[in-house]
Design a protein around this motif. Structure first.
Motif, short mmCIF file in Angstrom:
data_model
loop_
_atom_site.label_atom_id
_atom_site.label_comp_id
_atom_site.label_asym_id
_atom_site.label_seq_id
_atom_site.Cartn_x
_atom_site.Cartn_y
_atom_site.Cartn_z
N GLY A 90 0.95 -1.43 0.03
CA GLY A 90 0.12 0.06 -0.10
C GLY A 90 0.78 1.13 -0.15
O GLY A 90 2.06 0.94 0.29
N SER A 91 0.09 2.30 -0.46
CA SER A 91 1.07 3.51 -0.40
C SER A 91 1.53 3.97 0.94
O SER A 91 2.26 4.79 1.37
CB SER A 91 0.74 4.48 -1.21
OG SER A 91 -0.67 4.70 -1.28
N ASP A 92 0.57 3.42 1.83
CA ASP A 92 0.76 4.04 3.50
C ASP A 92 2.09 3.30 3.78
O ASP A 92 2.93 3.97 4.49
CB ASP A 92 -0.15 3.43 4.17
CG ASP A 92 -1.40 4.16 4.14
OD1 ASP A 92 -1.46 5.51 3.56
OD2 ASP A 92 -2.53 3.65 4.43
N TYR A 117 -4.72 14.35 3.20
CA TYR A 117 -4.80 12.98 3.73
C TYR A 117 -4.37 12.97 5.18
O TYR A 117 -3.30 13.32 5.25
CB TYR A 117 -3.96 12.25 2.54
CG TYR A 117 -4.05 10.76 2.83
CD1 TYR A 117 -5.24 10.05 3.12
CD2 TYR A 117 -2.95 9.95 2.89
CE1 TYR A 117 -5.21 8.78 3.09
CE2 TYR A 117 -2.75 8.74 2.81
CZ TYR A 117 -3.95 8.00 3.20
OH TYR A 117 -4.16 6.64 3.24
N TYR A 120 -0.49 11.57 6.54
CA TYR A 120 1.01 12.15 6.76
C TYR A 120 0.88 12.63 8.24
O TYR A 120 2.24 12.32 8.70
CB TYR A 120 0.87 13.24 5.93
CG TYR A 120 0.49 13.12 4.34
CD1 TYR A 120 1.01 12.21 3.60
CD2 TYR A 120 -0.26 14.26 3.92
CE1 TYR A 120 0.34 11.82 2.50
CE2 TYR A 120 -0.79 14.15 2.59
CZ TYR A 120 -0.45 12.81 1.68
OH TYR A 120 -1.00 12.67 0.26
N CYS A 161 -0.71 16.76 -1.99
CA CYS A 161 -1.58 15.74 -2.44
C CYS A 161 -2.27 16.36 -3.61
O CYS A 161 -3.04 17.12 -3.46
CB CYS A 161 -2.37 15.26 -1.40
SG CYS A 161 -3.45 14.09 -1.67
N ASN A 165 -7.01 15.07 -1.45
CA ASN A 165 -7.88 14.45 -0.58
C ASN A 165 -8.19 15.18 0.67
O ASN A 165 -7.27 15.40 1.37
CB ASN A 165 -7.66 13.08 -0.14
CG ASN A 165 -8.79 12.28 0.63
OD1 ASN A 165 -9.73 12.60 0.61
ND2 ASN A 165 -8.36 11.04 0.92
N ASP A 190 1.72 13.15 -3.70
CA ASP A 190 0.92 11.89 -3.57
C ASP A 190 -0.36 11.93 -4.69
O ASP A 190 -1.19 12.57 -4.80
CB ASP A 190 0.08 11.74 -2.28
CG ASP A 190 -0.62 10.67 -2.17
OD1 ASP A 190 -0.95 10.01 -3.02
OD2 ASP A 190 -0.82 10.28 -0.62
N ALA A 192 -2.72 9.66 -5.64
CA ALA A 192 -3.60 8.58 -5.34
C ALA A 192 -4.68 8.50 -6.45
O ALA A 192 -5.43 7.90 -6.61
CB ALA A 192 -4.12 8.49 -4.03
N TYR A 193 -5.19 9.91 -6.94
CA TYR A 193 -6.34 10.18 -7.58
C TYR A 193 -5.88 10.50 -8.95
O TYR A 193 -6.86 11.12 -9.69
CB TYR A 193 -7.01 11.01 -6.84
CG TYR A 193 -7.71 10.46 -5.72
CD1 TYR A 193 -8.71 9.63 -5.52
CD2 TYR A 193 -7.03 10.94 -4.38
CE1 TYR A 193 -9.03 9.10 -4.12
CE2 TYR A 193 -7.36 10.47 -3.21
CZ TYR A 193 -8.24 9.71 -3.10
OH TYR A 193 -8.86 8.87 -1.85
N THR A 217 -0.88 4.50 -6.23
CA THR A 217 -1.48 3.26 -5.52
C THR A 217 -2.50 2.79 -6.76
O THR A 217 -2.80 3.20 -7.49
CB THR A 217 -2.34 3.76 -4.16
OG1 THR A 217 -2.96 2.74 -3.68
CG2 THR A 217 -3.50 4.70 -4.67
N SER A 219 -5.08 1.31 -5.13
CA SER A 219 -6.37 1.37 -4.29
C SER A 219 -7.42 1.90 -4.81
O SER A 219 -8.68 1.71 -4.18
CB SER A 219 -5.95 1.79 -2.85
OG SER A 219 -5.02 0.95 -2.30
N LYS A 220 -7.30 3.03 -5.67
CA LYS A 220 -8.47 3.95 -6.21
C LYS A 220 -8.82 3.53 -7.36
O LYS A 220 -9.67 2.61 -7.66
CB LYS A 220 -8.14 5.25 -5.94
CG LYS A 220 -7.44 5.60 -4.49
CD LYS A 220 -8.68 5.63 -3.27
CE LYS A 220 -8.18 5.44 -2.04
NZ LYS A 220 -7.28 6.19 -1.24
N ARG A 228 -3.31 -4.39 -1.29
CA ARG A 228 -2.53 -3.35 -0.79
C ARG A 228 -0.91 -3.38 -1.68
O ARG A 228 -0.14 -4.05 -1.71
CB ARG A 228 -1.98 -3.97 0.66
CG ARG A 228 -3.18 -4.18 1.44
CD ARG A 228 -3.88 -3.23 1.91
NE ARG A 228 -3.28 -1.86 2.19
CZ ARG A 228 -3.54 -0.72 1.74
NH1 ARG A 228 -4.29 -0.64 0.74
NH2 ARG A 228 -2.94 0.29 2.04
N LEU A 229 -1.28 -2.55 -2.74
CA LEU A 229 0.31 -2.05 -3.62
C LEU A 229 0.06 -0.51 -3.74
O LEU A 229 -0.70 -0.21 -4.46
CB LEU A 229 0.09 -2.93 -4.92
CG LEU A 229 1.38 -2.74 -5.82
CD1 LEU A 229 2.69 -3.50 -4.98
CD2 LEU A 229 1.21 -3.48 -7.03
#
Ligand SMILES: *Cc1c(COP(=O)(O)O)cnc(C)c1O
Length: 359
Positions: A90-92, A117, A120, A161, A165, A190, A192-193, A217, A219-220, A228-229
């Motif tokens: 996951g990016s986490d 987000y 952080y 980000c 988000n 980041d 993610a979107y 990520t 995930s979205k 989880r990648l």
């Protein structure tokens, strides 16, 4: 902590990643796992090196610690090289590795720009690293002069980000460029979107900026939150520090296989992304007609932030009708806001029907 007064000290032409790495990380030896020691490609070998159970299932062997097939696919799709990619659980996990590689506990600090987000800030707390918050402007863009003022000599990371988000907007590329060129630490973008945005990714810019780290990520948009990648893309000298400290087998075999399959043929996913983007437009229009919604923020992501008349009340009413949304009212600049993730066309129609019926 002393403010940087010498402007030259902030320029990226004096950027040197070795000055940013924690001394203990710089000095340490990475763990050498069985699968890192033996790097031959021949799978017909007799593997008696890792204390695995020899009887075959799909998962009796340890995963590839370097994720070579997956990385070579991602590298070719993005036009970068494998050594500019880090894969994480996951990016986490990727974000946490950045803290652990670069931020000395109780000494260094990072800058974040709320509302943004939440991880952080959580990761700053876990790693005992000061989180300097420089709020976004009312239009949800970066406050560049305040960010530049907030940078101290021990500021290691700056998180941006984009699309952000929970606000949904993309961050101005001009503003990001200014920061990349004037900050001597790492600028972490980041994305993610990014697959829902009209703006282009910063991934292809890692060649041009030695201090740029791009996070993505599955995930979205890619519909694989469950495997989880996440990835970091950056110059190879940054990636090699993260590789040095990552748990050797952080991305499991099933995840590597599933991600490879889905990325190899991503036409189905592209159709889903297109559907979500067109549903976003329909929802934006529908939200503008709803009495309890007072302000609809434009979105470059797969969610829409709205200011409503009474967020607590509307949140509960939606729950009673079986719809779960996110109340973001406690975040800076987000009083009385709800964040709606874009669902399937049917789900979105139901959402609009319920919203219209609320009194
Ligand atoms: C959802 C989200 C992530 C995803 O994290 P994963 O650990 O990869 O699931 C990362 N960054 C932002 C801004 C997000 O909203």
């Amino acid at each position: 902590m002393e403010r940087i007064r010498d402007k030259d000290a902030m320029k990226t032409n004096s950027f040197n990643v070795n000055n940013l790495i924690r001394p203990n990380v710089l000095a340490m030896q990475a763990y050498r796992s069985a699968r890192t020691e033996f790097t031959g490609q021949n799978t017909d070998m007799i593997f008696l090196d890792a204390n695995e159970n020899p009887f075959k299932t799909n998962v009796n062997r340890y995963p590839d610690p370097r994720q070579e097939s997956l990385k070579s696919l991602v590298a070719s799709q993005k036009g970068i090289s494998e050594n500019q990619i880090l894969a994480g659980n996951g990016s986490d996990e990727v974000l946490d590795l950045l803290f652990r590689a670069f931020c000395r506990p109780a000494k260094d600090n990072v800058i974040t720009c709320p509302p943004t987000y939440g991880m952080y800030k959580v990761l700053s707390a876990i790693n005992d690293v000061t989180n300097i918050e420089v709020a976004l402007l009312e239009n949800f863009q970066l406050d560049i002069p305040s960010i530049l003022k907030a940078i101290h000599e021990h500021t290691k990371l700056l998180f941006i980000c984009s699309p952000n988000n929970p606000t949904g907007n993309s961050i101005s590329a001009t503003a990001i460029k200014i920061l990349l060129e004037s900050f001597n630490g790492l600028v972490v973008i980041d994305e993610a979107y990014i697959d829902f945005a009209s703006a282009t990714s910063w991934v292809q810019q890692i060649e041009n900026y030695p201090n740029l780290v791009v996070i993505q990520t599955l995930s979205k948009a890619y519909g694989m939150a469950g495997i989880r990648l996440g990835f970091a893309f950056a110059a190879s000298n940054i990636i090699s520090v993260l590789n040095k400290i990552k748990p050797p087998y952080n991305v499991n075999t099933l995840t590597q296989q599933k991600a490879y399959e889905c990325l190899k043929d991503n036409r189905a996913i592209q159709n889903e992304i297109d559907s979500i983007i067109s549903q976003r437009k329909l929802l934006l229009d529908a939200f503008n007609e709803i009495d309890s919604i007072k302000e609809v923020f434009p979105s470059q992501a797969n969610f829409i932030l709205c200011r409503v008349d009474n967020a607590g009340k509307r949140y509960t009413q939606l729950l009673e009708q079986g719809i779960v949304v996110r109340n973001r009212s406690k975040q800076y600049l987000c009083e009385n806001t709800l964040r709606f993730t874009i669902g399937t066309p049917t789900e979105n129609r139901q959402l609009v029907t319920v919203l219209k019926s609320l009194t």
